[in-house]
Design an enzyme around this catalytic site. Structure first.
Site, PDB file in Angstrom:
ATOM      1  N   LYS A   1       0.212  -7.154  -4.500  1.00 59.67           N
ATOM      2  CA  LYS A   1       0.303  -5.758  -4.066  1.00 59.67           C
ATOM      3  C   LYS A   1      -1.097  -5.185  -3.919  1.00 59.67           C
ATOM      4  O   LYS A   1      -1.975  -5.423  -4.757  1.00 59.67           O
ATOM      5  CB  LYS A   1       1.115  -4.973  -5.102  1.00 59.67           C
ATOM      6  CG  LYS A   1       1.367  -3.520  -4.748  1.00 59.67           C
ATOM      7  CD  LYS A   1       2.280  -2.889  -5.791  1.00 59.67           C
ATOM      8  CE  LYS A   1       2.599  -1.439  -5.491  1.00 59.67           C
ATOM      9  NZ  LYS A   1       3.552  -0.878  -6.480  1.00 59.67           N
TER      10      LYS A   1
ATOM     11  N   SER B   1       7.425   1.142  -4.564  1.00 63.88           N
ATOM     12  CA  SER B   1       6.196   1.119  -3.805  1.00 63.88           C
ATOM     13  C   SER B   1       5.684  -0.299  -3.517  1.00 63.88           C
ATOM     14  O   SER B   1       4.730  -0.472  -2.779  1.00 63.88           O
ATOM     15  CB  SER B   1       5.125   1.893  -4.590  1.00 63.88           C
ATOM     16  OG  SER B   1       4.900   1.293  -5.872  1.00 63.88           O
TER      17      SER B   1
ATOM     18  N   SER C   1       9.696   0.578  -8.890  1.00 64.50           N
ATOM     19  CA  SER C   1       8.993  -0.001  -7.742  1.00 64.50           C
ATOM     20  C   SER C   1       8.962  -1.520  -7.655  1.00 64.50           C
ATOM     21  O   SER C   1       8.395  -2.070  -6.718  1.00 64.50           O
ATOM     22  CB  SER C   1       7.559   0.529  -7.700  1.00 64.50           C
ATOM     23  OG  SER C   1       7.556   1.909  -7.453  1.00 64.50           O
TER      24      SER C   1
END
Length: 447
Positions: free
Chosen positions: A81, A150, A174
């Site tokens: 990420k 996210s 997330s």
């Protein structure tokens, strides 16, 4: 090899590479080919350097051929990420504010991945500052839908077969929610299990890391690799960690006991998800699932999580917000405005409630192996309608409990929906063992 290397699970790929039946270069090239084939529609990657990935893979092959020591992820590609620092790739945090940002050091989890022999494939797209505003990533099952957030790109890349493993973060929902929307396995270990040094801090009290993979064993293996004590992280604990991969492969000594909470927001579930979860619990039987009506205070923890998160992100990133306000999305600005109005006393009260929630769940699992819960309210929303409601993850994240989602249900239009299990703190191996049992049990009933 009859199947394409990119379709292997991480455990399969690692075993093939260790035995010499597959080269890391072959695996990485197959993943790059898959990315070239699919990412035009999905947009999972914020940074991808094919030459650098192949160079790492070639070095992995050289090390194995020389008979040197290799780690548990030797030659296996992993996506990160784009809030996780890397010394040789930009980390841009999903916003033009940090466009071109190049860290000087790796995050602690990246150091651990390199030691384990993983190929750092690239950086996956995140929402703006890992919060509420979506970026360009689409759901690989239907690009008209969101992949969740996210950790959008991490979930989408694994689900699309672009990479076997990826790392995300969870401050609310997330990891678990995008895994549910994209039809992958997602695992968020106990808070403090995985060090956060070198990862964008949005909430020192709540931020946690998690893993995405194609199998239960894959997410457990990756979690084992990146777990460990780090004195620079105030939430990291200096104790031994459970063997999560062993837990995911273990057989339950007795049939597990589950709890289901009739929470006030269960009315947000879609009809298909409600029916699917009822079907799972019917298969388990009333003697294995106890339905509980918790006190109203448990439902009120959702507001507590929001207060802590909003207050802390305003504190941690105050300079960024002050100097780049005009560069922030109109989605994020009202959240920050609200967060700046939270008083110190309100924040400290919220922290006290968080501590009481941790104490409640510390004693809860004496009679249960896991809580069974939705991973999300339903299937992924249409792209542009937000990244989905995280409320079915909020309580467990606030309390720091380990949670795992498995792709077991189908939504109203045929998109995947996950079933979430939540376990006791620092008993992540027991949670994964229970998840393994549930998988096998449901599969046997469906056969």
């Amino acid at each position: 090899m009859k199947i394409k290397p990119h379709s292997l699970s991480a455990q399969e790929a690692a075993a093939f590479i260790a035995s010499g039946k597959l080269k890391s270069v072959q695996l990485v090239q197959s993943c790059l080919d898959r990315i070239a084939e699919t990412d035009g529609a999905i947009h999972a990657w914020a940074h991808l350097d094919a030459d650098a990935a192949l160079a790492q893979a070639a070095e992995c092959d050289r090390i194995r051929q020389k008979g040197l020591a290799t780690g548990p992820l030797h030659g296996v590609p992993v996506g990160l990420k784009d809030i996780i620092d890397t010394r040789d790739m930009p980390t841009q945090r999903g916003t033009k504010i940090f466009e071109g940002r190049q860290p000087d050091e790796d995050a602690r989890v990246v150091e651990m991945l390199r030691e384990a022999g993983a190929v750092i494939m690239g950086k996956t797209v995140t929402t703006e500052l890992a919060f509420v505003h979506a970026n360009e990533t689409r759901n690989p099952h239907n690009p008209e839908h969101s992949p969740g957030g996210s950790s959008s790109g991490s979930a989408a890349a694994v689900a699309a077969g672009q990479i076997p493993l990826a790392i995300g973060t969870q401050t609310n929902g997330s990891v678990i929610r995008p895994a549910s929307f994209c039809g992958t396995f997602g695992f968020k270990p106990t808070r403090g299990m995985i060090p956060r040094t070198g990862v964008l801090q949005t909430s020192v009290s709540l931020d946690q890391l998690g893993t995405f993979g194609r199998t239960l064993g894959d997410v457990a293996l990756l979690a084992d690799v990146i777990s460990g004590y780090d004195q620079r992280d105030p939430e990291s604990f200096a104790r031994a960690r459970p063997d999560m991969a062993a837990g995911a492969a273990a057989e339950a000594p007795v049939e597990p006991a589950f709890a289901w909470f009739n929470l006030p927001f269960c009315d947000r579930l879609s009809e298909a998800t409600r029916e699917g979860l009822e079907g799972v619990m019917d298969i388990l039987g009333h003697d294995r699932v106890e339905r509980l009506d918790p006190a109203d205070q448990l439902g009120e923890l959702v507001a507590v999580q929001a207060r802590i998160h909003e207050y802390e992100i305003c504190q941690h990133l105050s300079e960024t917000f002050d100097t780049h306000w005009d560069d922030l999305s109109e989605t994020l600005k009202p959240v920050l405005t609200r967060g700046r109005q939270i008083s110190v006393d309100e924040y400290e009260d919220a922290l006290a409630v968080k501590k009481s929630a941790e104490s409640f769940f510390a004693d809860f699992f004496t009679d249960y192996d896991a809580i069974i819960a939705p991973a999300a309210a339903g299937e992924a929303p249409k792209f542009g309608d937000g990244t989905g409601d995280p409320i079915f993850c909020t309580l467990w994240t606030l309390a720091g409990l380990p949670s795992v989602t498995m792709p077991m249900l189908v939504g109203d239009t045929g998109l995947p929906v996950g079933v979430q299990l939540i376990g006791a703190v620092e008993k992540d191996d027991r949670l994964l063992r229970t998840a393994h049992w549930l998988q096998k049990h449901i599969a046997a009933e469906a056969a």
